[in-house]
Enzyme design. Structure first.
Site, PDB file in Angstrom:
ATOM      1  N   GLU A 126     -46.215 -16.874 -27.283  1.00 30.30           N
ATOM      2  CA  GLU A 126     -47.557 -17.326 -27.163  1.00 30.30           C
ATOM      3  C   GLU A 126     -47.753 -17.804 -25.934  1.00 30.30           C
ATOM      4  O   GLU A 126     -47.092 -18.745 -25.335  1.00 30.30           O
ATOM      5  CB  GLU A 126     -47.679 -18.398 -28.295  1.00 30.30           C
ATOM      6  CG  GLU A 126     -47.395 -18.138 -29.751  1.00 30.30           C
ATOM      7  CD  GLU A 126     -47.776 -19.203 -30.783  1.00 30.30           C
ATOM      8  OE1 GLU A 126     -48.967 -19.676 -30.841  1.00 30.30           O
ATOM      9  OE2 GLU A 126     -46.630 -19.690 -31.333  1.00 30.30           O
ATOM     10  N   ARG A 341     -32.035 -20.962 -33.665  1.00 29.92           N
ATOM     11  CA  ARG A 341     -32.445 -21.366 -32.560  1.00 29.92           C
ATOM     12  C   ARG A 341     -31.275 -22.106 -31.709  1.00 29.92           C
ATOM     13  O   ARG A 341     -30.432 -22.444 -32.395  1.00 29.92           O
ATOM     14  CB  ARG A 341     -33.620 -22.419 -32.746  1.00 29.92           C
ATOM     15  CG  ARG A 341     -34.831 -21.948 -33.243  1.00 29.92           C
ATOM     16  CD  ARG A 341     -35.856 -23.084 -33.791  1.00 29.92           C
ATOM     17  NE  ARG A 341     -36.050 -24.005 -32.732  1.00 29.92           N
ATOM     18  CZ  ARG A 341     -37.150 -24.112 -32.280  1.00 29.92           C
ATOM     19  NH1 ARG A 341     -38.168 -23.309 -32.507  1.00 29.92           N
ATOM     20  NH2 ARG A 341     -37.599 -24.950 -31.094  1.00 29.92           N
ATOM     21  N   LYS A 351     -44.187 -28.260 -26.785  1.00 31.40           N
ATOM     22  CA  LYS A 351     -45.334 -28.220 -25.792  1.00 31.40           C
ATOM     23  C   LYS A 351     -46.120 -29.251 -26.016  1.00 31.40           C
ATOM     24  O   LYS A 351     -46.336 -30.040 -25.099  1.00 31.40           O
ATOM     25  CB  LYS A 351     -46.382 -26.945 -26.272  1.00 31.40           C
ATOM     26  CG  LYS A 351     -45.439 -25.649 -25.958  1.00 31.40           C
ATOM     27  CD  LYS A 351     -46.379 -24.562 -26.859  1.00 31.40           C
ATOM     28  CE  LYS A 351     -45.405 -23.219 -26.752  1.00 31.40           C
ATOM     29  NZ  LYS A 351     -45.721 -22.068 -27.789  1.00 31.40           N
TER      30      LYS A 351
END
Length: 630
Positions: A126, A341, A351
């Site tokens: 993204e 992950r 973020k």
């Protein structure tokens, strides 16, 4: 011993080999003592297992057991091993859990005609933030798996939320993929397919598999929200309302398009489209409705004929909606594969939380060298090769992996030891005046760029009657075991062939030492000194930034470990700026991101803040791992 002998012979080319060997043996015996029974045991020969038989070890095993990077199973070998678990292109139906329909085999046949049986992957970030160390694993896995199997990988921007997307993020993501050494087959955008996605949404309504709903966002939150009262509204009504959504007749939040399915996590009827009046960075005001991840992702994979949709474990709950949507529209259905992950201790990568750190003034920006974003690691001086090696050492695991930062730093040292030329720098300087300097003017000293391999060349530094040493390399009253400069204890100056001996200590009014006066002699004209120290003469004045961990606890986001929240866990010693460090003039023409080993201090990289005549260096890592970090 072989390495030590090689280094000694390279420096002392004129000396007798047997005498060198005897001296090295005696020095090592003095340092380590006689060999034990364990030392004398023959080491069993290690045979390297085939990739498909290997139980991939973690980076912790590899680094802490002291295995060399060359013995680590390479990422390419791992990915070829993973290929044995994955389906072959066109054999999607052999994957456990893959849902087939009467149209599946025909669609797979068409898929193979288009791709020629080629492996196709994609990296789909993204564009609303900067990539971090976890993304490095995703990039290596997606691009690496395609490369290992002679396939192609798309870089596809999931640009379906215009409120959070910025041009700088698109650029930074492209830069980081290239920096890690990968070239996308093609750069695409979800917005490339907005027309097709809209047409398919209309088709989904026609098929009775989607409906327009007016439940508000807050009504849909929670574990068990009530079913929509509009779930069974007539198809024609939903078609008219969806068209009205597109024409801007609803305010944001007044209407959504929802799909009729229940996901693994119990979530019912995920949203496919929502109203947003923010202009899109590529399509402007053309659209005021935008598709969600749940709707967009699998259909973009289908359009690009992705064979292996590789994503992290948290997307496992969306696998059923992935298969359901492709099959509901009778389009080619790729296979979603999940992997664990990669996280690091002492780090925050979200973020939202990085923005909080910036807003609080704890860090400068996304590329602050104390963060674990890829732009920050590059700025600190981490080589891309080291990051890729770290990802290979961690391995392609299904379980989530949380690693210690010192394991990444070990990979950095491995690379920089072979690639960063040596220079000398002094952080806290003490002036030394050589009263009997042996020449009328400065001497030019040849210093090897890599002392262990002099074939890699030399650089020249001046050696004059005034030199600067580290203040810690002199003590008037040394403690037992101190080997550097002191009364009656001379030291050698690295690379000069000279030894200096203290004659006079010059002190200021407050009693602090201001300078030293020494005499010098040739190193071969007397007893060998106990230590050799680094020095600079006629140096450049530079700024040096010394970095430590940003957080004090392993898990700064864990309320059990840090009850006050991650912002309360900041390490006040995470940045120390040395504004007037002295560096030898061999670095004068260095450019941003050039890397050096400052002898005895660590590895350093030129910061982009550098200006003509004012270099700024970031300490990348120390020379040796700090035992306190283990």
């Amino acid at each position: 011993m072989g390495l030590l002998m090689g280094e000694a012979r390279a420096v002392l080319k004129w000396a007798d080999g047997k005498m060198i060997k005897h001296e090295v043996d005696m020095q090592v015996l003095h340092l380590l003592g006689p060999k034990t029974e364990t030392d004398l045991e023959k080491k069993p020969k290690v045979t390297k297992p085939r990739p498909e038989e290997t139980d991939w070890r973690t980076a912790k095993d590899v680094v802490e057991n002291g295995e060399a990077a060359g013995q680590t199973v390479s990422l390419m070998e791992q990915l070829r091993g993973e290929a044995l678990k994955f389906h072959k292109p066109g054999e999607n139906y052999k994957t456990p859990g893959y849902v087939t329909t009467p149209h599946t085999m025909d669609l797979l046949k068409q898929h193979l005609e288009i791709t020629g049986g080629q492996v196709r992957t994609r990296f789909p970030p993204e564009p609303n933030g900067i990539l971090h160390i976890g993304h490095a694993k995703a990039i290596n896995f997606n691009f690496g798996y395609a490369k290992a199997n002679n396939g192609i990988c798309f870089l596809r921007f999931d640009d379906t939320n215009p409120e959070k997307e910025e041009a700088k993020f698109f650029t930074a993501i492209c830069d980081m993929v290239a920096w890690l050494g990968y070239t996308p087959y093609k750069v695409t955008y979800a917005s490339d397919y907005f027309d097709q996605l809209y047409a398919w949404a209309v088709e989904l309504i026609h098929r009775g598999q989607a409906y327009v709903c007016h439940q508000r966002g807050e009504e849909l939150k929670g574990h068990n929200p009530p079913p929509s009262p509009w779930r069974d509204r007539p198809i024609e009504e939903s078609l008219l309302l969806f068209e009205a959504m597109r024409k801007g007749k609803f305010a944001e939040g007044e209407a959504t398009l929802r799909m009729k399915l229940v996901m693994e996590d119990g979530k019912m009827d995920p949203v496919a489209y929502r109203v947003k009046y923010t202009p899109h960075h590529r399509t402007g005001d053309t659209w005021c409705i935008y598709p969600t991840y749940d709707y967009t992702h699998c259909l973009c994979d289908s359009i690009e004929h992705i064979t292996h949709s590789l994503c992290t474990k948290e997307f496992q709950a969306r696998r059923s909606s992935y298969f359901w949507l492709c099959n509901a529209l009778d389009v080619y259905c790729p296979v979603q594969w999940e992997y664990g992950r990669l996280n690091l201790h002492y780090a925050v990568v979200s973020k939202r939380k990085i923005l909080q750190l910036v807003a609080a003034g704890a860090v400068r920006d996304w590329d602050d060298p104390r963060l674990f974003t890829l732009t920050a690691l590059r700025r600190r001086g981490f080589p891309s090769e080291a990051i890729n090696n770290f990802c290979a050492r961690v391995g392609v695991t299904v379980a989530q992996t949380t690693m210690e930062p010192h394991l990444l730093e070990a990979c950095v040292r491995d690379v920089l030891n072979d690639t960063a030329p040596r220079a000398m720098a002094v952080l806290e300087s003490l002036q030394v005046i050589i009263t009997n300097f042996p020449a009328a003017k400065s001497l030019d000293i040849q210093v090897p760029n890599f002392p262990a391999d002099e074939t890699k060349g030399f650089h020249q530094v001046p050696f004059g009657p005034i030199v600067f040493i580290e203040r810690t390399d002199f003590k008037e009253e040394p403690e037992p075991g101190y080997k550097r400069l002191a009364w009656g204890q001379p030291v050698g100056l690295r690379h000069t062939g000279y030894v200096i001996e203290l004659q006079h200590v010059v002190k200021g009014p407050s009693g602090s030492v201001e300078s030293l006066e020494v005499t010098c002699r040739r190193a071969d004209a007397g007893e060998k000194p106990k230590a050799f120290i680094h020095w600079v003469s006629q140096p450049l004045t530079c700024e040096i930034r010394l970095y430590e961990r940003l957080f004090q606890h392993k898990n700064p986001e864990d309320p059990a470990e840090v009850p006050g929240g991650f912002l309360s866990d900041l390490n006040p010693e995470s940045l120390q700026v040395v504004e007037a460090a002295l560096v030898d003039c061999s670095v004068a023409l260095a450019k941003p991101f050039d890397k050096f080993q400052f002898e005895r201090l660590g590895y350093f990289s030129v910061d982009p803040d550098s200006r003509q005549g004012q270099l700024v260096f970031n300490r990348t890592v120390t020379l040796k791992e700090d035992p306190g970090k283990v």
